[in-house]
Design a protein around this motif. Structure first.
Motif: not given
Length: 693
Positions: A282-288
């Motif tokens: 779910l932390s990928d939202v920051v990268r995207f």
């Protein structure tokens, strides 16, 4: 004659029809007015987070319209008052909050109890901001006991109140009190079960999501890594859910977006939890969101990068809001993170914003203020020696204020736990007694002696258990007082850059505080100094004190106890402790001459007895007399190095116990002149019924 009757009936019919028509027209007009007020209230409510200034404006319009055109619409009046109070809270306009809270249900109100409950919840949130956590807990406990929220009602007002109750409980337990993991999981499980039925509006959904996510994050302390990963995943899920809600411009809100960005920044900045959170998909939202093509390989470095971006963006968003509370919180949180990664210049930028913001209020956010002063000092923010002195003293005052409130909350919790424990024991005891009574009726002649023996043994066991509970509570109280009072001083002493003169002042305060606490714990742990009033002759206590000091004073000093027939109403044991302390203090400061203990009815109010301990010792200045009973001042010392110290602090405590439990007016004070001696005087209640024991 018949014609006249017909005309009369016709006229009456016309009047009735006209009246009925007017009544229906009036009802129609009232319905339109009510709809207009409800519309204003709805706009105010829906804008409480998006545009709280507009929320206040719409609520004021509703209140003005009700006063002019619809004075009997009490439900609309209370809704407008609570809307204004909530929006004022989000602007840190605390006077506006207090003046708008609904104190009691108004007459002819369908929603009076719920509106009052909503007001109480906002009052509890206000108390939390002021770190008055005991008062916040008492308000929530009062709501629990009222059981108003137990009967579910399917309407937005009840759902709003229920959600606000859970939000307030979560904030209290995991931001201001660091609640236990067991209680935290139980509360979150209850919310997870009920939250689908608590739909009010998108803003409230996101507010509840934030409180739950923050609580899951705070529960991770001291858990195994697997459990931490599960809780962090749920916290991130709640954040992502809210981001999805805010993807629609109709439900987007700067205030709540900044809240969630900052929460994620806190998660990623935690040296233990950050890498675990980064590993979550779910932390990928920051990268995207930030279009990060290249990332550090280390999970720790990646977490730090995420935290840096999130802190920066959330702080900038908070700084655009009209709420100085949120601006201050964002500034000190971001500056604290900057210091943790060694970026002092970045931290100083945010400290400068606070110090130069002419709209910034003070004394409305003790936790943030303490963080501000600590950051200014520890980051070596450019300032004069006077600035550092002011920051140091301000932080000491704020930390003392917070510590006092934490102690008050701790003592309240211990009292409640003790009461609950006693209640369980009493319930068990009552059940046992009931069973014994039933058995006694059936087998009275055969089991009477055995039943009495069993009842006596049960009572003794109950008393023994109760003493153990009270002893444990007293020990825990003393340990908590010690921990809360000395922690701030140790924090300062660890600062290697602290000026030497400030270091000396901290050391002196620490020594005095520790000495007072050491004496206090020695006295309070065994019995708690419980107040047990009786009627007794003062001569009995004077005789005990006289026996106590036999051969304990130099030959150059005589101690004289004037005989008195006076009887008083109070605690005989505490009175003995008080007089022994006063006489001992007099002996410490008298090299030659005499000490006289006397008592007489007080001429200004015959309900009181004036007791006096006078000496011919070294005496004190007026400034020393003024500071005599204060714990934060260094006690006066005589040439032999003996000071008044804890004895007089304990004396003040004992007199306060008498004042709280007998006549209002008991007090203690000192009169002294340098070189001529001192008089310690106190007032206690006269036994106004000496024939009774």
């Amino acid at each position: 004659m018949k014609l006249s009757k017909g005309v009369f009936v016709f006229v009456v019919l016309i009047v009735v029809l006209a009246f009925d028509s007017c009544r229906h027209k009036q009802q129609s007009l009232d319905a339109e007015k009510i709809a207009y007020v409800d519309g204003l209230n709805k706009v105010s409510f829906l804008n409480r987070y998006k545009d709280p200034a507009l929320g206040v404006k719409m609520a004021d319009s509703a209140l003005a319209y009700i006063a002019d055109s619809l004075p009997g619409y009490t439900d609309g009046l209370m809704r407008a008052m609570n809307n204004k109070a909530f929006s004022s809270y989000l602007l840190s306009d605390y006077e506006g909050v207090d003046s708008s809270l609904v104190r009691v249900p108004l007459a002819n109100s369908a929603n009076g109890d719920i509106e009052v409950t909503i007001s109480k919840l906002l009052e509890a949130r206000m108390a939390q901001r002021q770190c008055e956590i005991a008062r916040s807990f008492e308000i929530l406990d009062d709501i629990d006991n009222s059981r108003i929220l137990d009967d579910y009602q399917d309407n937005y007002l009840f759902n709003f109140a229920q959600a606000e109750y859970y939000i307030t409980q979560l904030i209290l337990n995991y931001y201001y009190r660091n609640g236990s993991q067991i209680d935290g999981r139980q509360l979150l499980a209850e919310i997870e079960e009920k939250r689908t039925g608590l739909r009010c509006d998108y803003a409230q959904d996101m507010a509840l999501n934030y409180a739950m996510a923050h609580s899951y994050y705070r529960l991770c302390d001291s858990l195994e890594e697997k459990e931490q990963a599960e809780l962090l995943h749920r916290a991130l899920e709640l954040c992502i859910e809210s981001f999805r809600l805010m993807a629609d411009e109709k439900t987007y809100c700067d205030y709540q977006m900044a809240d969630f960005l900052q929460l994620m920044a806190f998660i990623f900045s935690d040296e233990h939890l950050g890498p675990i959170a980064v590993a979550d998909s779910l932390s990928d939202v920051v990268r995207f969101t930030y279009s990060l093509d290249t990332l550090p390989e280390s999970l720790s470095e990646r977490a730090t990068l995420y935290a840096e971006m999130l802190f920066e963006e959330s702080a900038e968003m908070f700084w655009q809001l009209e709420d100085p509370y949120q601006r201050l919180g964002a500034a000190v949180a971001t500056a604290g993170f900057a210091l943790s990664i060694g970026d002092t210049a970045w931290a100083h930028d945010y400290y400068t914003r606070v110090l130069t913001d002419s709209t910034m209020l003070y004394h409305f956010a003790p936790k943030f203020e303490a963080m501000l002063y600590s950051g200014l000092i520890n980051s070596h923010y450019p300032g004069s020696e006077a600035d550092y002195q002011r920051w140091f003293e301000s932080e000491i005052d704020v930390l003392a204020y917070i510590s006092g409130n934490q102690k008050a909350d701790f003592l309240l919790q211990q009292e409640l736990k003790s009461s609950q424990t006693r209640g369980r024991y009493y319930l068990v005891f009552a059940i046992i007694v009931t069973l014994l009574l039933v058995a006694l009726v059936v087998l009275f002649f055969l089991l009477r002696r055995k039943t009495r023996a069993l009842a006596k043994e049960t009572a003794q066991l109950q008393a023994s258990k109760q003493k153990d509970v009270e002893r444990i509570a007293n020990v825990e109280t003393c340990l908590s007082v010690l921990r809360h009072d000395i922690n701030p001083f140790f924090s300062y002493l660890q600062n290697k850059k602290l000026p030497e003169e400030l270091r000396q002042e901290v050391l002196e305060r620490l020594v005095r505080t520790f000495d007072n606490i050491k004496h206090w714990t020695n006295i309070s742990i065994p019995s708690g100094l419980q107040f047990r009033p009786t009627r007794f002759a003062l001569n009995e206590v004077l005789d005990q004190v006289r026996d106590h000091i036999v051969n304990l004073h130099p030959e150059s000093v005589s101690v004289r106890f004037q005989d008195t027939p006076i009887r008083i109403w109070g605690d005989r044991q505490l009175m003995g402790i008080l007089l022994r302390n006063l006489v001992s203090n007099a002996l410490n400061h008298t090299e030659k001459g005499e000490i006289v203990v006397s008592a007489r009815k007080w001429e200004e109010d015959s309900r009181f007895v004036l007791v006096e301990v006078s000496d011919t010792g070294c005496g004190m200045t007026s400034e020393e007399v003024e500071d005599l009973f204060r714990t934060d001042k260094k006690p006066k010392e005589n040439p032999n190095g003996k000071g008044y110290g804890f004895g007089l602090i304990l004396a003040r405590y004992i007199i306060k116990q008498h004042d709280d439990n007998t006549l209002r007016g008991c007090r203690i004070w000192a009169e002294s002149e340098v070189g001529k001696g001192s008089r310690m005087r106190f007032l206690v209640a006269l036994d106004d019924n000496p024939t009774e024991e």
